[in-house]
Design an enzyme around this catalytic site. Structure first.
Site, PDB file in Angstrom:
ATOM      1  N   HIS A  17       5.885 -13.786 -14.224  1.00 16.37           N
ATOM      2  CA  HIS A  17       5.603 -12.580 -13.422  1.00 16.37           C
ATOM      3  C   HIS A  17       6.880 -11.734 -13.351  1.00 16.37           C
ATOM      4  O   HIS A  17       7.701 -11.897 -12.462  1.00 16.37           O
ATOM      5  CB  HIS A  17       5.118 -13.004 -12.022  1.00 16.37           C
ATOM      6  CG  HIS A  17       4.677 -11.878 -11.151  1.00 16.37           C
ATOM      7  ND1 HIS A  17       3.761 -12.038 -10.133  1.00 16.37           N
ATOM      8  CD2 HIS A  17       5.013 -10.567 -11.121  1.00 16.37           C
ATOM      9  CE1 HIS A  17       3.561 -10.887  -9.526  1.00 16.37           C
ATOM     10  NE2 HIS A  17       4.322  -9.970 -10.094  1.00 16.37           N
ATOM     11  N   HIS A  19       7.890  -7.595 -14.311  1.00 17.38           N
ATOM     12  CA  HIS A  19       7.528  -6.260 -14.828  1.00 17.38           C
ATOM     13  C   HIS A  19       8.757  -5.754 -15.569  1.00 17.38           C
ATOM     14  O   HIS A  19       9.826  -5.585 -14.949  1.00 17.38           O
ATOM     15  CB  HIS A  19       7.180  -5.313 -13.682  1.00 17.38           C
ATOM     16  CG  HIS A  19       6.049  -5.803 -12.824  1.00 17.38           C
ATOM     17  ND1 HIS A  19       4.760  -5.351 -12.966  1.00 17.38           N
ATOM     18  CD2 HIS A  19       6.008  -6.737 -11.826  1.00 17.38           C
ATOM     19  CE1 HIS A  19       3.986  -5.964 -12.089  1.00 17.38           C
ATOM     20  NE2 HIS A  19       4.719  -6.814 -11.382  1.00 17.38           N
ATOM     21  N   HIS A 197      -2.736  -8.942  -9.820  1.00  9.27           N
ATOM     22  CA  HIS A 197      -2.049  -9.022  -8.537  1.00  9.27           C
ATOM     23  C   HIS A 197      -3.132  -9.040  -7.453  1.00  9.27           C
ATOM     24  O   HIS A 197      -3.996  -8.154  -7.431  1.00  9.27           O
ATOM     25  CB  HIS A 197      -1.163  -7.794  -8.321  1.00  9.27           C
ATOM     26  CG  HIS A 197       0.116  -7.810  -9.099  1.00  9.27           C
ATOM     27  ND1 HIS A 197       0.163  -7.954 -10.459  1.00  9.27           N
ATOM     28  CD2 HIS A 197       1.416  -7.683  -8.690  1.00  9.27           C
ATOM     29  CE1 HIS A 197       1.433  -7.919 -10.847  1.00  9.27           C
ATOM     30  NE2 HIS A 197       2.219  -7.757  -9.800  1.00  9.27           N
ATOM     31  N   GLU A 200      -1.128  -9.946  -2.336  1.00 10.50           N
ATOM     32  CA  GLU A 200       0.271  -9.631  -2.037  1.00 10.50           C
ATOM     33  C   GLU A 200       0.261  -8.900  -0.696  1.00 10.50           C
ATOM     34  O   GLU A 200       0.794  -9.388   0.293  1.00 10.50           O
ATOM     35  CB  GLU A 200       0.862  -8.764  -3.163  1.00 10.50           C
ATOM     36  CG  GLU A 200       2.336  -8.394  -2.963  1.00 10.50           C
ATOM     37  CD  GLU A 200       2.871  -7.458  -4.056  1.00 10.50           C
ATOM     38  OE1 GLU A 200       2.065  -6.809  -4.764  1.00 10.50           O
ATOM     39  OE2 GLU A 200       4.126  -7.370  -4.184  1.00 10.50           O
ATOM     40  N   ASP A 278       9.501 -10.947 -10.447  1.00 11.34           N
ATOM     41  CA  ASP A 278       8.731  -9.715 -10.199  1.00 11.34           C
ATOM     42  C   ASP A 278       9.459  -8.465 -10.725  1.00 11.34           C
ATOM     43  O   ASP A 278       9.173  -8.023 -11.841  1.00 11.34           O
ATOM     44  CB  ASP A 278       8.395  -9.591  -8.702  1.00 11.34           C
ATOM     45  CG  ASP A 278       7.180  -8.717  -8.434  1.00 11.34           C
ATOM     46  OD1 ASP A 278       6.567  -8.215  -9.388  1.00 11.34           O
ATOM     47  OD2 ASP A 278       6.823  -8.537  -7.250  1.00 11.34           O
ATOM     48  N   ASP A 279      10.369  -7.915  -9.915  1.00 13.36           N
ATOM     49  CA  ASP A 279      11.125  -6.714 -10.322  1.00 13.36           C
ATOM     50  C   ASP A 279      12.595  -6.970  -9.998  1.00 13.36           C
ATOM     51  O   ASP A 279      13.121  -6.453  -9.006  1.00 13.36           O
ATOM     52  CB  ASP A 279      10.606  -5.493  -9.549  1.00 13.36           C
ATOM     53  CG  ASP A 279       9.146  -5.216  -9.834  1.00 13.36           C
ATOM     54  OD1 ASP A 279       8.840  -4.678 -10.902  1.00 13.36           O
ATOM     55  OD2 ASP A 279       8.302  -5.582  -8.990  1.00 13.36           O
TER      56      ASP A 279
HETATM   57  N1  ADE Z   1       4.384  -3.151 -10.004  1.00  9.43           N
HETATM   58  C1  ADE Z   1       5.616  -3.640 -10.157  1.00  9.43           C
HETATM   59  N2  ADE Z   1       5.854  -4.596  -9.240  1.00  9.43           N
HETATM   60  C2  ADE Z   1       4.726  -4.731  -8.498  1.00  9.43           C
HETATM   61  C3  ADE Z   1       4.326  -5.562  -7.416  1.00  9.43           C
HETATM   62  N3  ADE Z   1       5.134  -6.473  -6.873  1.00  9.43           N
HETATM   63  N4  ADE Z   1       3.088  -5.399  -6.913  1.00  9.43           N
HETATM   64  C4  ADE Z   1       2.264  -4.482  -7.425  1.00  9.43           C
HETATM   65  N5  ADE Z   1       2.575  -3.687  -8.437  1.00  9.43           N
HETATM   66  C5  ADE Z   1       3.808  -3.809  -8.979  1.00  9.43           C
HETATM   67 ZN    ZN Z   2       4.333  -7.963  -9.697  1.00  8.73          ZN
END
Ligand code: ADE
Ligand code: ZN
Length: 334
Positions: A17, A19, A197, A200, A278-279
């Site tokens: 996971h 991006h 997703h 969350e 994630d990011d």
């Molecule tokens: N796009 C990038 N990161 C995300 C996240 N944590 N939740 C939803 N969309 C995303």
């Molecule tokens: Zn994500």
């Protein structure tokens, strides 16, 4: 550094996971802005990091979409992806399944060929030079309508040999999985795996919809499943993977403090959870930092670390034989 943190560094890991646009570090954002004469709403690199103060998912997404505007050329996508893969190499992440957001680029006039070529060239080089295997997951932006997702899936047809799965990301609340049934059914017919997703920020209902209406192979995040005992039981029975992202959960206020993070409870309930970043450029850390902060915040044990790392490979889209190789190697380090 503690023995457990060193163990995390030594263990080969899979990331499921991430991006790729969320791995755009402030320094590279500035460099690419200059290269492409794109103006950014920040005077300098330091002020970018200071702006990363989010109260919810949407706060983050607003900056995430602004940030990705600096990605214009094949070279930019190559540089972005290569930088992430070098981090993988440094952190002993040996397999990654990477999300990308085509609509975040096609909306700005960047063609499929541009980002696919740049990303794939870096993935190919990582395989030969670093021994890192990878898969690509094409995400649909759920704040856009399903017709846009369907058109995106059609544009992806020439690249299907490089795409393993489709995903669903962006603003969750008010955009339930049921809105994307058709495009996910089309993707399944085309032989693509499916992830989404869910849970969350959205309620447990969205997780049921992802399972029942989108037929997903994994749930991304899934934190709010814990509010519904029957759902937890079902996820555990079905061994459904949850790609959990601790630092993201902290920075997007899914948990108040990392001390409250439910990762240990998830494992104790029999959920197939794994750890992901994630990011990472926005949330303060890559794979090892996510594990390290969990060790400090919730006293993750040695057994739990092994379980989370094994779950990562078990939940991947690698073949059974490839998975088994990784699992055996990790078990031999116990
Ligand atoms: N796009 C990038 N990161 C995300 C996240 N944590 N939740 C939803 N969309 C995303
Ligand atoms: Zn994500």
């Amino acid at each position: 550094m503690s023995e457990l943190k060193k163990l995390v560094e030594r263990l080969p890991k899979a990331e499921l996971h991430i991006h790729i646009e969320g791995s755009l570090e402030p320094a590279m954002m500035f460099e690419l802005a200059e290269r492409n004469a794109v103006s950014l709403p920040y005077p300098d690199i330091e002020s970018i990091a200071n702006a990363y103060n989010f109260n919810c998912l949407q706060d983050f997404l607003d900056l995430y979409y602004k940030g990705m505007s600096v990605l214009q050329t094949e070279q930019d996508f190559y540089d972005l992806t290569w930088a992430y893969l070098l981090r993988c190499h440094q952190q002993n992440v040996v397999h990654c399944e990477i999300f990308f957001d085509p609509q975040g680029h096609t909306e700005r006039g960047i063609e499929f060929q541009v980002f696919m070529s740049g990303i794939c060239a870096a993935l190919d080089k990582a395989k030969t030079d670093l021994g890192i295997s990878s898969k690509l997951i094409m995400c649909f932006l759920r704040h856009l309508d399903e017709a846009d997702a369907i058109a995106t899936l059609q544009s992806a047809e020439p690249y299907l040999d490089r795409i393993t799965a489709v995903g669903l990301d962006s603003s969750e609340l008010g955009r339930p999985p049921r809105l994307f049934q058709k495009v996910f059914a089309n993707a399944a017919e085309m032989g693509l795996k499916r992830v989404a997703h869910a849970g969350e920020e959205g309620p447990p209902e969205y997780i049921y919809e992802a399972l029942d209406l989108l037929n997903v192979d994994r749930i991304d995040h899934g934190n709010r499943s814990l509010e519904d005992e029957a759902l937890v039981q079902r996820l555990a029975n079905e061994k459904m993977s949850l790609t959990v992202c601790p630092l993201s959960n902290l920075r997007l206020a899914v948990v108040k403090e990392l001390h409250d993070h439910p990762i240990r409870r998830m494992l104790a309930l029999g959920l197939n959870a794994c750890v992901n970043s994630d990011d990472p450029a926005y949330f303060g850390g890559y794979m090892n930092e996510n594990f390290h902060t969990l060790i400090d915040a919730v006293d993750l044990t040695r057994d739990e670390i092994f379980q989370l790392v094994l779950n990562g490979f078990e939940s991947s889209f690698l073949s059974r034989a490839e998975k088994q190789d990784h699992l055996n190697r990790i078990k031999s380090m116990r």
